[in-house]
Design a protein around this motif. Structure first.
Motif, short mmCIF file in Angstrom:
data_model
loop_
_atom_site.label_atom_id
_atom_site.label_comp_id
_atom_site.label_asym_id
_atom_site.label_seq_id
_atom_site.Cartn_x
_atom_site.Cartn_y
_atom_site.Cartn_z
N ALA A 40 12.29 -10.19 9.73
CA ALA A 40 11.71 -11.18 10.64
C ALA A 40 12.10 -12.59 10.20
CB ALA A 40 10.19 -11.03 10.67
N HIS A 41 12.63 -13.35 11.13
CA HIS A 41 13.06 -14.73 10.83
C HIS A 41 14.00 -14.78 9.63
CE1 HIS A 41 9.94 -15.85 13.69
NE2 HIS A 41 9.05 -15.22 12.95
N ARG A 42 14.81 -13.71 9.50
CA ARG A 42 15.79 -13.59 8.41
C ARG A 42 15.13 -13.62 7.03
NH1 ARG A 42 20.78 -13.40 9.53
NH2 ARG A 42 21.39 -14.04 7.43
N GLY A 43 13.89 -13.17 6.99
CA GLY A 43 13.14 -13.20 5.72
C GLY A 43 13.73 -12.29 4.66
N ARG A 50 17.97 -14.65 -2.72
CA ARG A 50 17.20 -15.19 -3.84
C ARG A 50 17.23 -14.24 -5.04
NH1 ARG A 50 11.35 -17.82 -2.67
NH2 ARG A 50 10.96 -18.75 -4.73
N ILE A 51 17.06 -12.95 -4.79
CA ILE A 51 17.06 -11.97 -5.87
C ILE A 51 18.45 -11.87 -6.50
CG2 ILE A 51 16.66 -9.55 -6.47
CD1 ILE A 51 14.12 -11.17 -5.77
N ALA A 52 19.49 -11.90 -5.65
CA ALA A 52 20.87 -11.84 -6.17
C ALA A 52 21.19 -13.06 -7.02
CB ALA A 52 21.85 -11.70 -5.02
N ALA A 53 20.69 -14.22 -6.60
CA ALA A 53 20.92 -15.44 -7.38
C ALA A 53 20.30 -15.35 -8.76
CB ALA A 53 20.37 -16.65 -6.63
N ALA A 54 19.26 -14.51 -8.89
CA ALA A 54 18.61 -14.30 -10.19
C ALA A 54 19.31 -13.22 -11.00
CB ALA A 54 17.15 -13.93 -9.98
N GLY A 55 20.38 -12.63 -10.44
CA GLY A 55 21.20 -11.71 -11.22
C GLY A 55 21.13 -10.25 -10.85
N SER A 244 4.17 -10.53 6.47
CA SER A 244 5.56 -10.53 5.98
C SER A 244 5.79 -11.51 4.84
CB SER A 244 6.51 -10.85 7.14
OG SER A 244 6.22 -12.12 7.69
N PHE A 245 4.71 -12.06 4.27
CA PHE A 245 4.82 -13.00 3.16
C PHE A 245 5.73 -14.17 3.54
CE2 PHE A 245 3.91 -8.82 1.43
CZ PHE A 245 2.80 -9.08 0.63
N ALA A 246 5.41 -14.78 4.67
CA ALA A 246 6.23 -15.87 5.18
C ALA A 246 5.86 -17.20 4.51
CB ALA A 246 6.06 -15.99 6.69
N GLY A 247 6.72 -18.19 4.72
CA GLY A 247 6.45 -19.53 4.21
C GLY A 247 6.36 -19.56 2.69
N ALA A 248 5.31 -20.24 2.20
CA ALA A 248 5.14 -20.37 0.75
C ALA A 248 4.86 -19.04 0.08
CB ALA A 248 4.00 -21.36 0.46
N ASP A 249 4.38 -18.05 0.84
CA ASP A 249 4.11 -16.72 0.26
C ASP A 249 5.38 -16.03 -0.23
OD1 ASP A 249 1.53 -17.24 0.99
OD2 ASP A 249 1.47 -15.78 2.63
N ALA A 250 6.53 -16.47 0.28
CA ALA A 250 7.80 -15.87 -0.13
C ALA A 250 8.04 -16.10 -1.62
CB ALA A 250 8.95 -16.46 0.69
N ASP A 251 7.54 -17.20 -2.17
CA ASP A 251 7.69 -17.48 -3.60
C ASP A 251 6.94 -16.42 -4.42
OD1 ASP A 251 9.15 -19.73 -2.98
OD2 ASP A 251 7.45 -21.10 -3.17
N TRP A 252 5.72 -16.11 -3.98
CA TRP A 252 4.91 -15.11 -4.68
C TRP A 252 5.57 -13.75 -4.62
CZ3 TRP A 252 2.32 -10.61 -3.31
CH2 TRP A 252 1.35 -10.15 -4.21
N LEU A 253 6.07 -13.38 -3.44
CA LEU A 253 6.71 -12.08 -3.28
C LEU A 253 7.94 -11.98 -4.17
CD1 LEU A 253 7.08 -9.36 -1.84
CD2 LEU A 253 8.34 -10.58 -0.04
N ALA A 254 8.79 -12.99 -4.15
CA ALA A 254 10.01 -12.95 -4.96
C ALA A 254 9.68 -12.86 -6.44
CB ALA A 254 10.87 -14.19 -4.69
N ALA A 255 8.64 -13.57 -6.87
CA ALA A 255 8.25 -13.53 -8.28
C ALA A 255 7.78 -12.14 -8.69
CB ALA A 255 7.15 -14.56 -8.55
N ARG A 256 7.01 -11.47 -7.81
CA ARG A 256 6.53 -10.12 -8.12
C ARG A 256 7.71 -9.14 -8.21
NH1 ARG A 256 3.30 -13.32 -7.99
NH2 ARG A 256 3.97 -13.34 -10.15
N ILE A 257 8.66 -9.29 -7.30
CA ILE A 257 9.82 -8.40 -7.32
C ILE A 257 10.65 -8.61 -8.57
CG2 ILE A 257 12.01 -7.89 -6.16
CD1 ILE A 257 10.57 -8.35 -3.49
#
Length: 262
Positions: A40-43, A50-55, A244-257
């Motif tokens: 959704a919205h290219r999320g 973002r995950i690939a940029a982290a390696g 979908s963990f949109a907006g600022a929630d995307a930071d939290w989701l990426a950190a958990r992953i």
């Protein structure tokens, strides 16, 4: 770098995207609902970048009958072969990957549970779907989970404007009473063949580590919290209503992953 590729599943050609990275632990993203692999919205595309940029390399795909993929769309309940084929395609496209962690939101999370065993090293399950097909397709939607009803009415009781609207007759009293009556009703135990019961069984028998992520204000997450018993599986909660963990929630989701990818 991102590139697109195809792989086969039971005779159909499926479309996929690989965000390359040097890490030995990769992330497989399974799309929920009928969303294409970008999300959704290219999320999901943004999350993969973002995950690939982290390696960590990231593989996404369109299941059969969705997006750029061939075949018939059988929904999440028949997506087991699609997921298994995607795992094999991920390993072939990124042979340096030694471990694969799968992430799914909504019915993708449920699919990852229901179609076990899968050759995966871990699961990240967000807001798993627990509604039966007849509930999801009903003309009149089911009442929200009791937790959601309690939270809504508690907020209203604290709001003087809501009390004033009630006194003025601007609030539907029948709807209010219907919601309040639901709080006093004990929920019957799930049938052994119900979706929540099958998810409980799958969680109890998981062959790999898992983490559950819940947006506490999301109705789907609230239904899962009421209907299912994760047992020893770690559950992390975010005070948010974004499914979908949109907006600022995307930071939290990426950190958990990233925590799970190591």
């Amino acid at each position: 770098m991102r590139h697109h590729l195809t792989f086969t599943c039971e005779g159909d050609t499926l479309a996929a995207s690989l965000d390359e990275a040097p890490g030995a632990t990769g992330l497989l993203i399974v799309s929920g609902g009928n969303e294409i692999r970008s999300g959704a919205h290219r999320g999901m595309a943004a999350l993969a970048q973002r995950i690939a940029a982290a390696g960590h390399p990231v593989f996404r795909f369109d299941r059969r009958g969705i997006g750029d993929s061939e075949g018939a769309n059988g929904g999440y309940t028949s997506s087991g072969p699609d997921i298994a084929a995607a795992i094999a395609a991920f390993r072939a496209a990124a042979p340096h990957v030694e471990r694969i962690i799968a992430f799914g939101n909504c019915d993708a999370a449920s699919a990852l549970l229901l179609h076990q065993p899968l050759p995966l090293d871990g699961l990240i399950l967000a807001n798993p779907w627990t509604y039966e097909e007849e509930e999801a397709e009903a003309d009149e939607p089911a009442l929200p989970p009791a937790a959601a009803i309690r939270a809504r009415y508690l907020a209203r009781l604290k709001d003087p404007k809501s009390l004033l609207r009630l006194l003025k007759g601007e609030i539907d009293v029948r709807k209010l009473l219907r919601g309040l009556s639901a709080l006093g009703k004990a929920k019957p135990p799930a049938a052994p063949d119900s979706l929540p019961a099958r998810l409980d069984q799958a969680m109890a028998a998981l062959p790999c580590p898992a983490t559950i992520l819940l947006a506490t204000g999301d109705r789907t997450a609230q239904a899962f919290a009421e209907a299912c018993r994760p047992g020893d599986i770690k559950v992390e909660r975010l005070d948010s209503g974004s499914h979908s963990f949109a907006g600022a929630d995307a930071d939290w989701l990426a950190a958990r992953i990233l925590e799970r990818l190591g």
